[in-house]
Structures are given as structure tokens and as C-alpha cells.
Motif scaffolding. Structure first.
Motif: not given
Length: 565
Positions: A74-100
Motif C-alpha cells: 500500500t505504500d504507493d508514494d514510495d513506488n510511484r516514481g520507479y514504475d514504468s507507465p505500463s506498470d502503473s496502469h496494471r497496478r491495482p489502486p491502493p486498498f483505501p482508495t478501493a474502499v472509498s
């Protein structure tokens, strides 16, 4: 005419399937929402993709249930800058975002149904999630259904319940290794090694800081404080909180609350007492791993029908109105005092009692006496469940059975624990138990597996056993059978075993010497048995067949119904 008539009937028959159409879609939104409420929110939301007819059905779903998948980062802020554009589209949203999104998705649609249940289990909780979780709780309280709201909020949902494993003592009553030596503790951090800064690269230094941050986060997880709005929700019917701080006000108003479960709650006795005092209709109370709670009093208001206390290791005294109590469950160490549990009122209505003793095996006379006093509170129980590190713990001691009361109302006895091959006192312990249950009808024995050769070091780090190929194959199963072993055949005139016991169940039977001796003792002295159920431990089929034939040979009633698995 007949031909035309038959042709017309044929045409009508061909139209009937299409005339029926999609009958499920013809149901009202309320009915469809009730059906989808039995699914996880993610699956229920997918129904909107079926057709335009289903587009607004999710608004009629009255239950939102979401569990964070295990291992989700769930620590997406730490990983967001290291993912390629294709990876960012495949990665599911953070769990709190899914609940909201699930909550908002049902809110903006027409015909929103009142919320009956909100169940959320988070694997990891960060401090910046506080506002988001507050919004979930506030939404549930403000949109609760008139018939009642069930709220289940579990923060750090995969925390271990207890860090005290079962630990047998050796035959000479000398304690074995400390539990933490072979079980990892709940929270630990390895001391930081001395690092030569000059020889360390920037990347290695950053990795070291990240590892230290993760270890500190593991040991000091952020707390979530429940909004006070929830503690005055008149519609709240069931409340389950895990790893949440209550901080209740002096006056709590929960007039409809019936079920309360608190797990890993850091509040002390005063906070829990205030919460319970504000629930006049409370009938089901469960406390799990509430280390700050030292006393529990439920008197003068709620009349519980079920009370469960699990691994609250600092709890010293419990006082409860038992006039309507039907079920009592306890898991923890042997109470330090004989007056640990005080029941006010008639305790004769308790039908089920479970006592599960965790931690190191206790052998002192004081501990066994305290255990006897605890069990005496439930002499009228119909179903008694005893679980401990060693099967039949304490009953082989005279201090336990010398003044032990008769459980005349007991019909089903369930015992769980480890039975080492070197245990020679199990027959005497079982005989004493059965002698105090004259009307017993069913006996269930579940054998804990013996401790494996897996080892953890002093830091709790697991080390793989150094197996050779042959040893690895031998360790792959737990069954054992020695056809040359001569088992003793002790006889005993136990009234319930001779005439009352109709059913015996053996679970995780691995065929050790002590287990076979116990099984032979029971079956050879129980002519009234008409039902036998045995579940073997993992192992080769030929061993299971040999053990099955042996057990059938011990049965006196050859026409008894037998089942082996």
C-alpha cells in the motif's frame, strides 16, 4: 384444422423461452441488491457491467465487504516514481482508495439502500489513512439502516492473536527451550550493525534506512482512534474492532448494540468498562489480546449470553452476571488466582464451556488448583472443550481430581492437545476424567502435531532444517506404525464408558505409541459405541490401512458405523 392447431401450439412453444427472457433482471432493485449483498463489494460492483439494467443495482446493495489481499503493497508514494507507465496502469489502486470508491459508487446512484453492514479488513495502516477511515465510519453511522448496522473494522488484520505457543515440558518436568527461541515474536528488530560509512554507497545507505524504517514501523504501528460519532450510533447492532483505540467519552450511548468484539485494543479497563456500560442490550462480548485490560466487570446492566476472553494475559479478575449466560470461552494461561472468575446469579444455564491453556505447561500445585476452581464453575455444562499443550493436562494429578466435582450434565467432552510417544500417564488421566462424567455420550480427541524440527534463532529468524533427501521424505508425513509393538490392554470399569458413550471421534491420529494405547483402552472398554470417526494425519496409504484395520479390531461392537478419512 388439427394441423393448424398443432402448428400454432408449436409456434407458441418456440416463443416461450424468449418470452421468459432474463427473469433475474426483472426483479426489483431491492431484491437484486439483497442478492448481491452476499458477495464481496468488488464482485457486486462488477454486476453493473452486465447490462444497462444493472447499472444502478449496486446502489441497492446494503452490505459493503472488502478484505485487503495478502501481501498487497500500500505504500504507493514510495513506488510511484520507479514504475514504468505500463506498470502503473496494471497496478491495482491502493486498498483505501478501493474502499472509498465502493462507498462513493453506491452513493451517487439513485435509490440508495440504507447500509446494514460495513466490513473492512486492512493489512497495513498508515497514519495518513486516518481521514479516509474516519469517512468510512462516519458514512456508515450516518446511513445506517433502521433495522440495524453491523460494523467490522480490522486494522492490521493479520496480526497474530497470541505470541505464547504451546510448549511441553520434558518427562522430568524440566522446561524446554523458551518459546521465543523457536517461534518468531510478534515484534522484533535486529540491532543495527556497525557500518563503515566511507565504504558504503549511497544506494546501500538508502536501503539501510528503508529497512530500519520498515522495522520501526513494524514495532510501533500507528494507532487509529475511533470517531466518537460511532459511540452514539443508535442503529449500531454489531461492532467488531481490531487494533483500534476507543478513547470513549464518559457517557456512551449504544442502545441497540448486541455483539461486541474487541481485538488488540490498547484501551485499559476503564475504557472497556465505559463502552460496555453504554450497551444495555449487549449479549455477546469477546475480548482478544487486550493487554491493557486488567479487570472486567459486566454487572447491573447487560446480561450476556456469550462471553469469550482470548489471550488477555494481564486480566486478573472477571465479574459477570451469569443469570442468562449460555457460552463461556477462555484462552490464556492458568489464572493466577482461584477467584479469577466470579459469577453473579445462577450459572446452571451454561451449556458450552471452552478452556484453552496456551503458553508453557504449568505443573505446580497452585496452578492446577486454580484450574480446578475455574472448571468447577461449569459443572452443569453439556459440552466441555478442554485444550492445552498436553492432552489431559492436570488430570493425572491428585490435587486436580481429589476434590473434583462430578459433571453430571456433561454429554459431549472435547479434548485437544499433544500426546507425545513418551507419555505414560494418559490412561490414568483419561480414566479420572471419565469417572467424573457419568452421563457422557460423545468423546472427541484432537491430537496436536508434535513440534517439528524447524528452528528460529534468538532473533526469531527461521532457518531451514538441513535434511538429506531420505530424511526429507521421512519428514513429509506424520504417520507412524510399528507392527511389532505390543500394546498393553488396560481394563477399567468406568460407568459412562461401559453404558453411555455412543460416539468417539479421533482427529489427526498419527499412530504413535501413546495414541494407539489410548485408542485401544477406549475402544476395548466401550461396548455401547455405535459411531466411530477417525481422521488420520498425513502419510502413506499403507500405514492408514494398517491403522484402520487395527482400530476396527479393537471395536467391541462390530456393527458400529465407522468412518475413516
Amino acid at each position: 384444422m388439427d394441423g393448424e392447431s398443432s402448428g400454432g401450439q408449436l409456434k407458441r412453444r418456440r416463443k416461450e423461452p424468449s418470452a421468459g427472457g432474463d427473469r433475474l433482471s426483472k426483479l426489483e432493485d431491492r431484491a437484486l441488491g439483497h442478492i448481491l449483498s452476499f458477495l464481496p463489494a468488488k464482485e457486486a460492483a462488477r454486476a453493473a457491467l452486465l447490462s444497462p439494467r444493472w447499472r444502478h443495482v449496486f446502489a441497492a446493495v446494503h452490505t459493503v465487504s472488502l478484505d485487503e489481499p495478502e501481501g498487497t503493497n500500500t505504500d504507493d508514494d514510495d513506488n510511484r516514481g520507479y514504475d514504468s507507465p505500463s506498470d502503473s496502469h496494471r497496478r491495482p489502486p491502493p486498498f483505501p482508495t478501493a474502499v472509498s470508491a465502493a462507498i462513493i459508487g453506491r452513493q451517487w446512484r439513485r435509490g440508495v439502500a440504507p447500509l446494514r453492514a460495513l466490513r473492512v479488513a486492512m493489512e497495513r495502516y498508515r497514519g495518513h489513512d486516518t481521514t479516509t477511515v474516519d469517512q468510512w465510519v462516519s458514512y456508515a453511522a450516518q446511513h445506517a439502516a433502521p433495522e440495524g448496522l453491523d460494523l467490522d473494522l480490522r486494522i492490521w488484520c493479520r496480526r497474530a492473536l497470541c505470541n505464547r505457543p504451546y510448549a511441553l515440558r520434558e518427562g522430568n518436568n524440566q522446561a524446554g527451550p523458551e518459546p521465543d527461541m523457536y517461534y518468531p515474536p510478534l515484534c522484533w528488530s535486529r540491532p543495527s550493525p556497525t557500518v563503515d560509512v566511507g565504504s558504503q554507497s549511497d544506494d546501500e545507505d538508502e536501503d539501510e534506512r528503508d529497512n530500519h524504517h520498515d522495522q520501526r514501523l513494524l514495532c510501533d504501528p500507528p494507532e487509529y482512534i475511533v470517531p466518537r460519532l460511532l459511540l452514539s450510533c443508535a442503529e449500531l447492532r454489531s461492532l467488531c474492532l481490531s487494533s483500534c483505540r476507543l478513547s470513549p467519552p464518559r457517557t456512551v450511548t449504544l442502545p441497540s448494540l448486541v455483539t461486541l468484539l474487541l481485538s488488540h485494543v490498547p484501551d485499559g479497563s476503564t475504557g472497556v468498562k465505559r463502552l460496555v456500560a453504554g450497551c444495555p442490550r449487549l449479549t455477546d462480548l469477546t475480548l482478544e489480546m487486550c493487554e491493557a485490560v486488567t479487570t472486567l466487570t459486566v454487572l447491573g446492566g447487560a446480561r450476556l449470553r456469550r462471553l469469550a476472553i482470548r489471550c488477555c494475559h494481564n486480566l486478573a479478575a472477571v465479574a459477570v452476571d451469569s443469570s442468562e449466560l449460555r457460552t463461556f470461552e477462555y484462552r490464556g494461561a492458568v489464572p493466577d488466582s482461584a477467584s479469577f472468575l466470579t459469577m453473579h446469579g445462577d450459572a446452571g444455564s451454561i451449556a458450552y464451556c471452552k478452556v484453552d491453556l496456551c503458553g508453557a505447561e504449568a505443573t505446580s500445585e497452585v496452578e492446577i488448583t486454580n484450574l480446578r476452581h475455574l472448571l468447577h464453575q461449569f459443572v452443569n455444562a453439556k459440552h466441555l472443550h478442554l485444550e492445552s499443550d498436553r492432552l489431559g493436562y492436570g488430570f493425572d494429578k491428585d490435587v486436580m481430581t481429589a476434590r473434583f466435582a462430578s459433571f453430571s450434565g456433561l454429554r459431549h467432552l472435547e479434548m485437544r492437545g499433544c500426546l507425545p510417544n513418551s507419555d505414560t500417564g494418559i490412561i490414568d488421566a483419561m480414566r479420572r476424567v471419565l469417572e467424573h462424567a457419568p452421563n457422557l455420550e460423545a468423546l472427541s480427541l484432537a491430537f496436536h502435531p508434535q513440534k517439528s524440527t524447524e528452528k528460529h534463532d534468538a532473533w526469531g529468524v527461521y532457518h531451514e532444517p538441513d535434511y538429506s533427501l531420505e530424511e526429507e521424505l521421512d519428514a513429509a508425513h506424520h504417520l507412524g506404525y510399528n507392527r511389532n509393538l505390543v500394546l498393553a490392554t488396560p481394563t477399567a470399569m468406568i460407568p459412562c464408558l461401559r453404558s453411555k458413550v455412543r460416539e468417539i471421534n479421533l482427529v489427526h491420529y498419527h499412530g504413535g505409541t501413546a495414541q494407539r494405547t489410548l485408542a485401544k483402552f477406549l475402544l476395548c472398554n466401550a461396548p455401547a459405541i455405535d459411531k466411530l470417526w477417525c481422521e488420520f494425519a498425513e502419510g502413506p496409504m499403507w500405514m492408514q490401512v494398517q491403522l484402520m484395520r487395527e482400530i476396527k479390531g479393537w471395536l467391541i461392537n462390530k456393527s458400529a458405523n465407522t468412518h475413516f478419512a
